[in-house]
Structure formats: structure tokens, C-alpha cells
Scaffold this motif. Structure first.
Motif, PDB file in Angstrom:
ATOM      1  N   MET A   1       0.823  -1.179   0.000  1.00 27.51           N
ATOM      2  CA  MET A   1       0.000   0.000   0.000  1.00 27.51           C
ATOM      3  C   MET A   1       0.869   1.246   0.000  1.00 27.51           C
ATOM      4  O   MET A   1       1.959   1.242   0.552  1.00 27.51           O
ATOM      5  N   ALA A   2       0.342   2.276  -0.592  1.00 28.85           N
ATOM      6  CA  ALA A   2       1.068   3.537  -0.670  1.00 28.85           C
ATOM      7  C   ALA A   2       1.305   4.097   0.738  1.00 28.85           C
ATOM      8  O   ALA A   2       0.437   4.002   1.603  1.00 28.85           O
ATOM      9  N   PRO A   3       2.472   4.662   0.963  1.00 30.57           N
ATOM     10  CA  PRO A   3       2.807   5.178   2.298  1.00 30.57           C
ATOM     11  C   PRO A   3       1.800   6.204   2.826  1.00 30.57           C
ATOM     12  O   PRO A   3       1.486   6.195   4.011  1.00 30.57           O
ATOM     13  N   GLU A   4       1.292   7.056   1.954  1.00 25.97           N
ATOM     14  CA  GLU A   4       0.339   8.071   2.437  1.00 25.97           C
ATOM     15  C   GLU A   4      -0.979   7.449   2.894  1.00 25.97           C
ATOM     16  O   GLU A   4      -1.654   7.989   3.761  1.00 25.97           O
ATOM     17  N   TYR A   5      -1.321   6.297   2.334  1.00 24.79           N
ATOM     18  CA  TYR A   5      -2.523   5.616   2.803  1.00 24.79           C
ATOM     19  C   TYR A   5      -2.254   4.944   4.150  1.00 24.79           C
ATOM     20  O   TYR A   5      -3.060   5.036   5.074  1.00 24.79           O
ATOM     21  N   VAL A   6      -1.121   4.288   4.262  1.00 22.50           N
ATOM     22  CA  VAL A   6      -0.762   3.609   5.508  1.00 22.50           C
ATOM     23  C   VAL A   6      -0.619   4.613   6.651  1.00 22.50           C
ATOM     24  O   VAL A   6      -1.120   4.396   7.749  1.00 22.50           O
ATOM     25  N   ASN A   7       0.063   5.712   6.393  1.00 19.38           N
ATOM     26  CA  ASN A   7       0.353   6.692   7.448  1.00 19.38           C
ATOM     27  C   ASN A   7      -0.800   7.640   7.761  1.00 19.38           C
ATOM     28  O   ASN A   7      -1.026   7.968   8.923  1.00 19.38           O
ATOM     29  N   ASP A   8      -1.503   8.103   6.711  1.00 14.34           N
ATOM     30  CA  ASP A   8      -2.503   9.159   6.913  1.00 14.34           C
ATOM     31  C   ASP A   8      -3.906   8.790   6.466  1.00 14.34           C
ATOM     32  O   ASP A   8      -4.808   9.614   6.532  1.00 14.34           O
ATOM     33  N   ASN A   9      -4.081   7.569   5.964  1.00 13.01           N
ATOM     34  CA  ASN A   9      -5.388   7.107   5.490  1.00 13.01           C
ATOM     35  C   ASN A   9      -5.911   7.984   4.350  1.00 13.01           C
ATOM     36  O   ASN A   9      -7.098   8.246   4.250  1.00 13.01           O
ATOM     37  N   VAL A  10      -4.997   8.448   3.485  1.00 15.66           N
ATOM     38  CA  VAL A  10      -5.339   9.306   2.356  1.00 15.66           C
ATOM     39  C   VAL A  10      -5.302   8.476   1.076  1.00 15.66           C
ATOM     40  O   VAL A  10      -4.304   7.824   0.787  1.00 15.66           O
ATOM     41  N   LEU A  11      -6.397   8.503   0.323  1.00  9.89           N
ATOM     42  CA  LEU A  11      -6.456   7.798  -0.957  1.00  9.89           C
ATOM     43  C   LEU A  11      -6.418   8.809  -2.098  1.00  9.89           C
ATOM     44  O   LEU A  11      -7.020   9.876  -2.010  1.00  9.89           O
ATOM     45  N   SER A  12      -5.713   8.450  -3.161  1.00  8.51           N
ATOM     46  CA  SER A  12      -5.630   9.324  -4.328  1.00  8.51           C
ATOM     47  C   SER A  12      -5.237   8.480  -5.533  1.00  8.51           C
ATOM     48  O   SER A  12      -4.919   7.293  -5.405  1.00  8.51           O
ATOM     49  N   LEU A  13      -5.243   9.099  -6.710  1.00  8.40           N
ATOM     50  CA  LEU A  13      -4.765   8.401  -7.901  1.00  8.40           C
ATOM     51  C   LEU A  13      -3.300   8.024  -7.750  1.00  8.40           C
ATOM     52  O   LEU A  13      -2.848   7.007  -8.276  1.00  8.40           O
ATOM     53  N   SER A  14      -2.568   8.828  -7.014  1.00  8.83           N
ATOM     54  CA  SER A  14      -1.160   8.532  -6.773  1.00  8.83           C
ATOM     55  C   SER A  14      -1.006   7.211  -6.009  1.00  8.83           C
ATOM     56  O   SER A  14      -0.050   6.467  -6.240  1.00  8.83           O
ATOM     57  N   CYS A  15      -1.934   6.912  -5.118  1.00  7.61           N
ATOM     58  CA  CYS A  15      -1.920   5.619  -4.409  1.00  7.61           C
ATOM     59  C   CYS A  15      -2.117   4.477  -5.404  1.00  7.61           C
ATOM     60  O   CYS A  15      -1.458   3.436  -5.296  1.00  7.61           O
ATOM     61  N   ASP A  16      -3.006   4.683  -6.368  1.00  8.67           N
ATOM     62  CA  ASP A  16      -3.249   3.656  -7.379  1.00  8.67           C
ATOM     63  C   ASP A  16      -2.016   3.422  -8.231  1.00  8.67           C
ATOM     64  O   ASP A  16      -1.671   2.280  -8.557  1.00  8.67           O
ATOM     65  N   VAL A  17      -1.331   4.507  -8.598  1.00 12.38           N
ATOM     66  CA  VAL A  17      -0.099   4.391  -9.388  1.00 12.38           C
ATOM     67  C   VAL A  17       0.938   3.599  -8.598  1.00 12.38           C
ATOM     68  O   VAL A  17       1.562   2.675  -9.117  1.00 12.38           O
ATOM     69  N   TYR A  18       1.103   3.939  -7.338  1.00  7.60           N
ATOM     70  CA  TYR A  18       2.056   3.240  -6.475  1.00  7.60           C
ATOM     71  C   TYR A  18       1.721   1.748  -6.418  1.00  7.60           C
ATOM     72  O   TYR A  18       2.591   0.894  -6.617  1.00  7.60           O
ATOM     73  N   SER A  19       0.465   1.429  -6.169  1.00  5.86           N
ATOM     74  CA  SER A  19       0.046   0.024  -6.045  1.00  5.86           C
ATOM     75  C   SER A  19       0.240  -0.741  -7.349  1.00  5.86           C
ATOM     76  O   SER A  19       0.693  -1.891  -7.345  1.00  5.86           O
ATOM     77  N   MET A  20      -0.092  -0.108  -8.474  1.00  2.30           N
ATOM     78  CA  MET A  20       0.077  -0.757  -9.768  1.00  2.30           C
ATOM     79  C   MET A  20       1.553  -1.074 -10.005  1.00  2.30           C
ATOM     80  O   MET A  20       1.894  -2.165 -10.468  1.00  2.30           O
ATOM     81  N   GLU A  21       2.417  -0.164  -9.649  1.00  2.00           N
ATOM     82  CA  GLU A  21       3.834  -0.390  -9.886  1.00  2.00           C
ATOM     83  C   GLU A  21       4.410  -1.447  -8.951  1.00  2.00           C
ATOM     84  O   GLU A  21       5.327  -2.176  -9.331  1.00  2.00           O
ATOM     85  N   VAL A  22       3.880  -1.558  -7.743  1.00  2.00           N
ATOM     86  CA  VAL A  22       4.315  -2.648  -6.854  1.00  2.00           C
ATOM     87  C   VAL A  22       3.918  -3.988  -7.472  1.00  2.00           C
ATOM     88  O   VAL A  22       4.710  -4.940  -7.462  1.00  2.00           O
ATOM     89  N   ILE A  23       2.745  -4.059  -8.057  1.00  2.00           N
ATOM     90  CA  ILE A  23       2.315  -5.292  -8.726  1.00  2.00           C
ATOM     91  C   ILE A  23       3.246  -5.610  -9.893  1.00  2.00           C
ATOM     92  O   ILE A  23       3.653  -6.760 -10.082  1.00  2.00           O
ATOM     93  N   ILE A  24       3.620  -4.595 -10.655  1.00  2.00           N
ATOM     94  CA  ILE A  24       4.546  -4.812 -11.766  1.00  2.00           C
ATOM     95  C   ILE A  24       5.889  -5.320 -11.241  1.00  2.00           C
ATOM     96  O   ILE A  24       6.480  -6.242 -11.801  1.00  2.00           O
TER      97      ILE A  24
END
Length: 106
Positions: free
Chosen positions: A1-24
Motif C-alpha cells: 500500500m502507498a505510504p500516504e494511505y498507511v500513514n494518513d489514510n489518504v487515498l488518491s490516484l497517486s496511491c493507485d499508481v504506487y500500487s500498480m507499480e508494486v504489482i509490476i
């Protein structure tokens, strides 16, 4: 999970980009996103440290020969551009799409 979601519970398109790249990265390396037996428990942290040392990621052995080297390099480069722990340092989804659809190897 994106650090900003883990730390601050903030969701954004940037979180999706981060997650997609971890999958890659998982596909490219054959490694789990979180592994308690690895020094860097997070695959993103591990890949970031590998990138800082100037070493390219080691491809998962079963991928050998399945992709032209240029495509593997492109996927790896895009993934590494998007795993920054700082939201403003990550590429946005449009940039990611353009990088994947470009004909150059970056």
C-alpha cells in the motif's frame, strides 16, 4: 500500500499508481510485496535501494526470454519511477500510460 494511505489514510490516484507499480515489480522479480524475511520488508523499499545502488533489478527466472529486453527495461523503469514514498515525486497515471505506450526503451 502507498505510504500516504498507511500513514494518513489518504487515498488518491497517486496511491493507485504506487500500487500498480508494486504489482509490476512483483511480476518482474517474482518477489512478494511484503516479505518479513527480507531486510527491506517492502518490495518497494528493496527496489528503491537497488536502484540507488545503480543495479538493475534481477528478473524472475521464469520470465527469461519471454519479453524483449527493451520491454522488460521499460516496465522496470516505469515501476521504479512510481514507487517513491513521496507523492509529488511519483509519475501520474497519464505519464505512466504514455511511458508504457512509447516505442522507446527509455
Amino acid at each position: 500500500m502507498a505510504p500516504e494511505y498507511v500513514n494518513d489514510n489518504v487515498l488518491s490516484l497517486s496511491c493507485d499508481v504506487y500500487s500498480m507499480e508494486v504489482i509490476i515489480l512483483e511480476v518482474l522479480t517474482g518477489m512478494k510485496a511484503i516479505d518479513n524475511f527480507r531486510a527491506d520488508k517492502s518490495l518497494a523499499a528493496w527496489a528503491g535501494n537497488v536502484m540507488k545502488s545503480g543495479i538493475y533489478l534481477i528478473a524472475y527466472a521464469s520470465l527469461d526470454g519471454m519479453f524483449p529486453p527493451g520491454q522488460f527495461k521499460r516496465a522496470q523503469t516505469v515501476a521504479l519511477l512510481c514507487i517513491s514514498s513521496k507523492t509529488d515525486s511519483r509519475s501520474d497515471i497519464n505519464d505512466v500510460a504514455n511511458l508504457f505506450s512509447s516505442r522507446s526503451c527509455l
